[in-house]
Design an enzyme around this catalytic site. Structure first.
Site, PDB file in Angstrom:
ATOM      1  CE1 TYR A  64      -7.123  -1.243  -7.031  1.00 29.59           C
ATOM      2  CE2 TYR A  64      -8.438  -3.210  -6.652  1.00 29.59           C
ATOM      3  CZ  TYR A  64      -7.455  -2.326  -6.256  1.00 29.59           C
ATOM      4  OH  TYR A  64      -6.825  -2.518  -5.052  1.00 29.59           O
TER       5      TYR A  64
ATOM      6  CB  CYS B 135      -0.915  -0.028   1.216  1.00 25.55           C
ATOM      7  SG  CYS B 135      -1.809   1.490   1.481  1.00 25.55           S
TER       8      CYS B 135
ATOM      9  CB  CYS C  65      -3.319   2.616  -1.441  1.00 22.80           C
ATOM     10  SG  CYS C  65      -3.439   0.948  -0.806  1.00 22.80           S
TER      11      CYS C  65
ATOM     12  CG  HIS D 299     -28.066  22.553  -3.523  1.00 23.31           C
ATOM     13  ND1 HIS D 299     -28.112  21.648  -4.561  1.00 23.31           N
ATOM     14  CD2 HIS D 299     -28.235  23.784  -4.068  1.00 23.31           C
ATOM     15  CE1 HIS D 299     -28.306  22.311  -5.696  1.00 23.31           C
ATOM     16  NE2 HIS D 299     -28.378  23.611  -5.432  1.00 23.31           N
TER      17      HIS D 299
ATOM     18  CD  GLU E   5      -7.049   2.257  -9.159  1.00 25.89           C
ATOM     19  OE1 GLU E   5      -8.012   2.452  -8.401  1.00 25.89           O
ATOM     20  OE2 GLU E   5      -5.970   1.778  -8.746  1.00 25.89           O
TER      21      GLU E   5
HETATM   22  P1  FAD Z   1       1.425  -6.209   1.893  1.00 20.47           P
HETATM   23  O1  FAD Z   1       1.090  -4.788   2.105  1.00 20.47           O
HETATM   24  O2  FAD Z   1       1.721  -6.640   0.504  1.00 20.47           O
HETATM   25  O3  FAD Z   1       2.672  -6.524   2.846  1.00 20.47           O
HETATM   26  C1  FAD Z   1       3.329  -7.753   2.873  1.00 20.47           C
HETATM   27  C2  FAD Z   1       4.795  -7.526   3.198  1.00 20.47           C
HETATM   28  O4  FAD Z   1       5.405  -8.759   3.559  1.00 20.47           O
HETATM   29  C3  FAD Z   1       5.587  -7.006   2.000  1.00 20.47           C
HETATM   30  O5  FAD Z   1       6.433  -5.953   2.395  1.00 20.47           O
HETATM   31  C4  FAD Z   1       6.415  -8.227   1.586  1.00 20.47           C
HETATM   32  O6  FAD Z   1       7.598  -7.891   0.903  1.00 20.47           O
HETATM   33  C5  FAD Z   1       6.668  -8.867   2.920  1.00 20.47           C
HETATM   34  N1  FAD Z   1       7.021 -10.295   2.880  1.00 20.47           N
HETATM   35  C6  FAD Z   1       6.557 -11.240   2.043  1.00 20.47           C
HETATM   36  N2  FAD Z   1       7.061 -12.448   2.376  1.00 20.47           N
HETATM   37  C7  FAD Z   1       7.837 -12.259   3.460  1.00 20.47           C
HETATM   38  C8  FAD Z   1       8.610 -13.133   4.288  1.00 20.47           C
HETATM   39  N3  FAD Z   1       8.637 -14.442   4.066  1.00 20.47           N
HETATM   40  N4  FAD Z   1       9.305 -12.596   5.305  1.00 20.47           N
HETATM   41  C9  FAD Z   1       9.271 -11.263   5.552  1.00 20.47           C
HETATM   42  N5  FAD Z   1       8.544 -10.397   4.817  1.00 20.47           N
HETATM   43  C10 FAD Z   1       7.828 -10.893   3.788  1.00 20.47           C
HETATM   44  N6  FAD Z   1      -5.962  -1.118  -1.487  1.00 20.47           N
HETATM   45  C11 FAD Z   1      -6.829  -0.165  -1.084  1.00 20.47           C
HETATM   46  O7  FAD Z   1      -7.473  -0.340  -0.049  1.00 20.47           O
HETATM   47  N7  FAD Z   1      -6.990   0.995  -1.787  1.00 20.47           N
HETATM   48  C12 FAD Z   1      -6.301   1.251  -2.912  1.00 20.47           C
HETATM   49  O8  FAD Z   1      -6.461   2.302  -3.523  1.00 20.47           O
HETATM   50  C13 FAD Z   1      -5.366   0.279  -3.364  1.00 20.47           C
HETATM   51  N8  FAD Z   1      -4.627   0.506  -4.448  1.00 20.47           N
HETATM   52  C14 FAD Z   1      -3.718  -0.412  -4.859  1.00 20.47           C
HETATM   53  C15 FAD Z   1      -2.963  -0.150  -5.975  1.00 20.47           C
HETATM   54  C16 FAD Z   1      -2.035  -1.052  -6.420  1.00 20.47           C
HETATM   55  C17 FAD Z   1      -1.202  -0.728  -7.640  1.00 20.47           C
HETATM   56  C18 FAD Z   1      -1.853  -2.280  -5.726  1.00 20.47           C
HETATM   57  C19 FAD Z   1      -0.855  -3.280  -6.189  1.00 20.47           C
HETATM   58  C20 FAD Z   1      -2.594  -2.551  -4.600  1.00 20.47           C
HETATM   59  C21 FAD Z   1      -3.537  -1.631  -4.160  1.00 20.47           C
HETATM   60  N9  FAD Z   1      -4.326  -1.870  -3.020  1.00 20.47           N
HETATM   61  C22 FAD Z   1      -5.227  -0.917  -2.612  1.00 20.47           C
HETATM   62  C23 FAD Z   1      -4.233  -3.131  -2.267  1.00 20.47           C
HETATM   63  C24 FAD Z   1      -3.393  -2.999  -0.990  1.00 20.47           C
HETATM   64  O9  FAD Z   1      -2.126  -2.476  -1.311  1.00 20.47           O
HETATM   65  C25 FAD Z   1      -3.259  -4.362  -0.330  1.00 20.47           C
HETATM   66  O10 FAD Z   1      -4.533  -4.896  -0.097  1.00 20.47           O
HETATM   67  C26 FAD Z   1      -2.523  -4.300   1.010  1.00 20.47           C
HETATM   68  O11 FAD Z   1      -1.255  -3.729   0.871  1.00 20.47           O
HETATM   69  C27 FAD Z   1      -2.408  -5.695   1.602  1.00 20.47           C
HETATM   70  O12 FAD Z   1      -1.700  -5.657   2.806  1.00 20.47           O
HETATM   71  P2  FAD Z   1      -0.976  -6.957   3.360  1.00 20.47           P
HETATM   72  O13 FAD Z   1      -0.530  -6.598   4.723  1.00 20.47           O
HETATM   73  O14 FAD Z   1      -1.823  -8.144   3.178  1.00 20.47           O
HETATM   74  O15 FAD Z   1       0.285  -7.180   2.397  1.00 20.47           O
HETATM   75  P1  NA7 Z   2      -7.263  -8.575 -11.068  1.00 23.98           P
HETATM   76  O1  NA7 Z   2      -8.317  -7.764 -10.457  1.00 23.98           O
HETATM   77  O2  NA7 Z   2      -7.133 -10.016 -10.699  1.00 23.98           O
HETATM   78  O3  NA7 Z   2      -7.353  -8.409 -12.637  1.00 23.98           O
HETATM   79  C1  NA7 Z   2      -6.469  -9.047 -13.490  1.00 23.98           C
HETATM   80  C2  NA7 Z   2      -6.787  -8.685 -14.912  1.00 23.98           C
HETATM   81  O4  NA7 Z   2      -5.818  -9.270 -15.785  1.00 23.98           O
HETATM   82  C3  NA7 Z   2      -8.140  -9.197 -15.366  1.00 23.98           C
HETATM   83  O5  NA7 Z   2      -8.667  -8.279 -16.275  1.00 23.98           O
HETATM   84  C4  NA7 Z   2      -7.761 -10.519 -16.028  1.00 23.98           C
HETATM   85  O6  NA7 Z   2      -8.677 -10.911 -17.006  1.00 23.98           O
HETATM   86  C5  NA7 Z   2      -6.454 -10.171 -16.678  1.00 23.98           C
HETATM   87  N1  NA7 Z   2      -5.553 -11.319 -16.871  1.00 23.98           N
HETATM   88  C6  NA7 Z   2      -5.254 -12.286 -15.988  1.00 23.98           C
HETATM   89  N2  NA7 Z   2      -4.357 -13.131 -16.498  1.00 23.98           N
HETATM   90  C7  NA7 Z   2      -4.092 -12.707 -17.750  1.00 23.98           C
HETATM   91  C8  NA7 Z   2      -3.219 -13.158 -18.775  1.00 23.98           C
HETATM   92  N3  NA7 Z   2      -2.452 -14.236 -18.609  1.00 23.98           N
HETATM   93  N4  NA7 Z   2      -3.197 -12.468 -19.938  1.00 23.98           N
HETATM   94  C9  NA7 Z   2      -3.972 -11.379 -20.105  1.00 23.98           C
HETATM   95  N5  NA7 Z   2      -4.800 -10.889 -19.157  1.00 23.98           N
HETATM   96  C10 NA7 Z   2      -4.856 -11.550 -17.999  1.00 23.98           C
HETATM   97  O7  NA7 Z   2      -5.815  -7.963 -10.790  1.00 23.98           O
HETATM   98  P2  NA7 Z   2      -5.270  -6.511 -10.492  1.00 23.98           P
HETATM   99  O8  NA7 Z   2      -3.810  -6.572 -10.720  1.00 23.98           O
HETATM  100  O9  NA7 Z   2      -6.042  -5.451 -11.190  1.00 23.98           O
HETATM  101  O10 NA7 Z   2      -5.541  -6.376  -8.961  1.00 23.98           O
HETATM  102  C11 NA7 Z   2      -5.308  -7.490  -8.114  1.00 23.98           C
HETATM  103  C12 NA7 Z   2      -5.397  -7.103  -6.708  1.00 23.98           C
HETATM  104  O11 NA7 Z   2      -4.219  -6.380  -6.405  1.00 23.98           O
HETATM  105  C13 NA7 Z   2      -6.542  -6.226  -6.411  1.00 23.98           C
HETATM  106  O12 NA7 Z   2      -7.567  -6.908  -5.765  1.00 23.98           O
HETATM  107  C14 NA7 Z   2      -5.907  -5.172  -5.525  1.00 23.98           C
HETATM  108  O13 NA7 Z   2      -6.202  -5.365  -4.187  1.00 23.98           O
HETATM  109  C15 NA7 Z   2      -4.471  -5.258  -5.704  1.00 23.98           C
HETATM  110  P3  NA7 Z   2      -9.916 -11.942 -16.699  1.00 23.98           P
HETATM  111  O14 NA7 Z   2     -11.027 -11.105 -16.161  1.00 23.98           O
HETATM  112  O15 NA7 Z   2      -9.403 -12.951 -15.711  1.00 23.98           O
HETATM  113  O16 NA7 Z   2     -10.201 -12.532 -18.023  1.00 23.98           O
END
Ligand code: FAD
Ligand code: NA7
Length: 486
Positions: free
Chosen positions: A195, A53, A58, A462, A199
């Site tokens: 998403y 995040c 995020c 409003h 985004e």
């Molecule tokens: P993480 O935040 O992924 O943390 C896990 C940590 O553990 C990482 O630092 C990893 O490197 C570490 N780790 C892994 N394995 C080990 C190990 N064996 N030993 C030690 N450390 C380890 N959520 C929202 O609510 N709003 C948003 O707008 C939003 N936007 C997003 C945009 C993007 C591009 C992405 C990718 C995600 C977004 N999310 C958003 C999702 C959000 O980031 C995740 O749901 C959240 O970070 C999950 O938290 P977590 O604690 O499960 O894991």
């Molecule tokens: P999502 O929400 O799992 O979406 C993945 C997208 O990529 C979805 O449109 C899939 O299509 C597509 N997809 C999956 N595999 C392939 C391959 N092999 N080739 C082409 N397109 C593919 O992932 P996001 O990364 O957007 O977000 C995942 C989570 O990360 C989200 O919940 C956040 O919390 C952070 P499909 O619909 O399966 O046909």
């Protein structure tokens, strides 16, 4: 809590869920250690403590979204009478990335200080199971160490997937790289229409680059279909092309440095190709279970995730999981945080409160944002039957859109409700400015049993766009035109 082990709680993963759990646990006197380690991406990107995040999710995403919205706002400002001399307004990518990274670094620093202040021991290393109570890791000097834990919380989150095609890893990047990418992305192929993909495509477009989105099947699987299609139409209208029903087959670097992407159109069965400067994979994420040696602890996995019961316990009673690594739960930061916190309270403060994963609000940060809480129309129909639901809907015109003559075509909202009685609201959907800010408050109302009757008896503020929810009068069933007269 017994003193049989070195720690009362060891948390694997210092992201949203892990940190929340660790910090809450020390409040109740538990001895807590938290591991966090980030493996660099194939492109070499790495980052500090705090998880997805803060570093690659995020936070940088919202900052890029804001940067992109500001570009649009500069042009609107001219219509409002601002004298903006330089009409050729362009962002400076390097400066933007630097600002975003500076903010992230400051958050990393504050996180480390906070952990020290709260006396959560933090180890910047990968932790892995030796047995169900023992964790092994390597120190910075390469020395192997072990420690024992009464309870373990797995909060390792996930990382972006790469497709298994030639050139994918070598030439492609992911959301893990884009927020610190040194070079301007230019013509960018975004593969995936979840998403994250949408985004990224939108902020790149807003910053003046040329993104294209490749869609395998449908956009925003899992979200309300009507809203998802409306969002895709809004993006198309803003000049973002979609390559529908296409899957990539290879990426090659050309002599001039650009990337040739070959793909199959699964509708026509034709091989096609395109030339891009950047390819960004947004095809979903895989859980980071493979390095945990879960077999040694006896923890079962489902694909690359971990199944838990209603107490976040895995099949091994003292080993829990929170956040993105849990199988079948929303992958969102506030979900990870609250479930981590509640788990710590149950473990160390005698609490009985369980995490409620229903009716979690979420937002897609596209230029007109889409936010929702509760059921999609499809889900409501499936659960209650079409005859038992009423959908109130309407297009609306934000006041601030008039002067710059911004398109109101995609400003739309709907409430999915029960058909009878006071008409309990099952889901709210809103596309428009600051959607997340609008839906957050309504999410609390929905959780408290909001009805259409209450909504329509609520006096609006409003002129806002949120007030449109208090004015919903047209049902889909009536067949009346949902566009406003003026
Ligand atoms: P993480 O935040 O992924 O943390 C896990 C940590 O553990 C990482 O630092 C990893 O490197 C570490 N780790 C892994 N394995 C080990 C190990 N064996 N030993 C030690 N450390 C380890 N959520 C929202 O609510 N709003 C948003 O707008 C939003 N936007 C997003 C945009 C993007 C591009 C992405 C990718 C995600 C977004 N999310 C958003 C999702 C959000 O980031 C995740 O749901 C959240 O970070 C999950 O938290 P977590 O604690 O499960 O894991
Ligand atoms: P999502 O929400 O799992 O979406 C993945 C997208 O990529 C979805 O449109 C899939 O299509 C597509 N997809 C999956 N595999 C392939 C391959 N092999 N080739 C082409 N397109 C593919 O992932 P996001 O990364 O957007 O977000 C995942 C989570 O990360 C989200 O919940 C956040 O919390 C952070 P499909 O619909 O399966 O046909």
């Amino acid at each position: 809590v017994s003193r049989k082990h070195d720690y009362d709680l060891v948390v694997l993963g210092g992201g949203s869920g892990g940190l929340a759990c660790a910090k809450e646990a020390v409040e109740y006197g538990a001895r807590v250690l938290c591991f966090d380690y980030v493996k660099p991406t194939p492109a070499g990107t790495k980052w500090g403590v705090g998880g997805t995040c803060v570093n690659v999710g995020c936070i940088p995403k919202k900052l890029m979204h804001q940067a992109s919205l500001l570009g649009e706002a500069v042009h609107e400002a001219v219509a409002y009478g601002w004298n903006v001399n330089d009409r050729d307004i362009k962002p400076n990518w390097k400066k933007l990335i630097q600002s975003v990274q500076n903010h992230i670094k400051s958050v990393n620093w504050v996180t480390r200080v906070d952990l020290r202040d709260k006396q959560v021991e933090y180890v910047n290393s990968m932790g892995a199971f030796v047995d169900a109570h023992t964790i092994e890791y390597r120190t910075k000097q390469g020395e192997r160490k072990q420690l024992s834990a009464e309870n373990v919380v797995i909060a390792v989150g996930g990382r972006p997937r790469y497709p298994l095609i030639p050139g994918a890893i070598e030439f492609g990047i992911t959301s893990d790289d884009i927020f610190s990418y040194e070079t301007e992305p230019g013509r960018t192929l975004v593969v995936g229409a979840g998403y994250v993909g949408l985004e990224c495509a939108c902020f790149l477009k807003g910053l003046g680059y040329e993104p294209t989105v490749m869609v395998r099947s449908i956009v925003l699987r899992g979200f309300d279909r009507q809203m998802s299609e409306l969002l895709a139409a809004m993006m198309t209208d803003r000049g973002i092309p979609f390559l529908n029903t296409c899957i990539p087959t290879a990426v090659q670097r050309q002599a001039n440095g650009s990337l040739l992407v070959k793909y199959l159109n699964t509708t026509t069965q034709k091989e096609e190709s395109g030339v891009f400067d950047t390819v960004l994979w947004a095809i979903g994420r895989k859980g980071l279970t493979e390095d945990l040696n879960l077999v040694a602890a006896g923890v079962k996995t489902v694909n690359d995730k971990i199944a838990v019961d209603h107490t976040e316990a895995t099949n091994v009673p003292h080993i829990y999981a929170v956040g993105d690594i849990i199988y079948g739960r929303p992958e969102l930061t506030p979900v990870a945080i609250l479930s981590g916190r509640l788990l710590a309270r149950r473990l160390f403060a005698g609490s009985k409160q369980l995490m409620d994963y229903t009716d979690v609000a979420t937002t897609v940060f596209t230029p007109l944002e889409y936010s929702c809480v509760g059921m999609s129309e499809e889900m409501a129909i499936e659960k209650l039957g079409a005859e038992n639901i009423e959908v109130f809907h309407g297009y609306y015109k934000p006041t601030e859109f008039f002067i710059p003559q911004k398109s109101v075509r995609y400003c739309y909202l709907k409430a999915v409700a029960e058909v009878s009685g006071d008409q309990k609201i099952l889901g709210l959907h809103y596309m428009g400015p600051v959607a997340g800010e609008v839906i957050q408050g309504f999410a609390a109302a929905l959780k408290s049993g909001l009805t259409v009757k209450t909504l329509l008896n609520t006096v609006g503020i409003h002129p806002t766009t949120a007030e449109e929810f208090t004015r919903l009068s047209i049902t889909k069933r009536s067949g009346r035109d949902p566009t406003p007269a003026s």
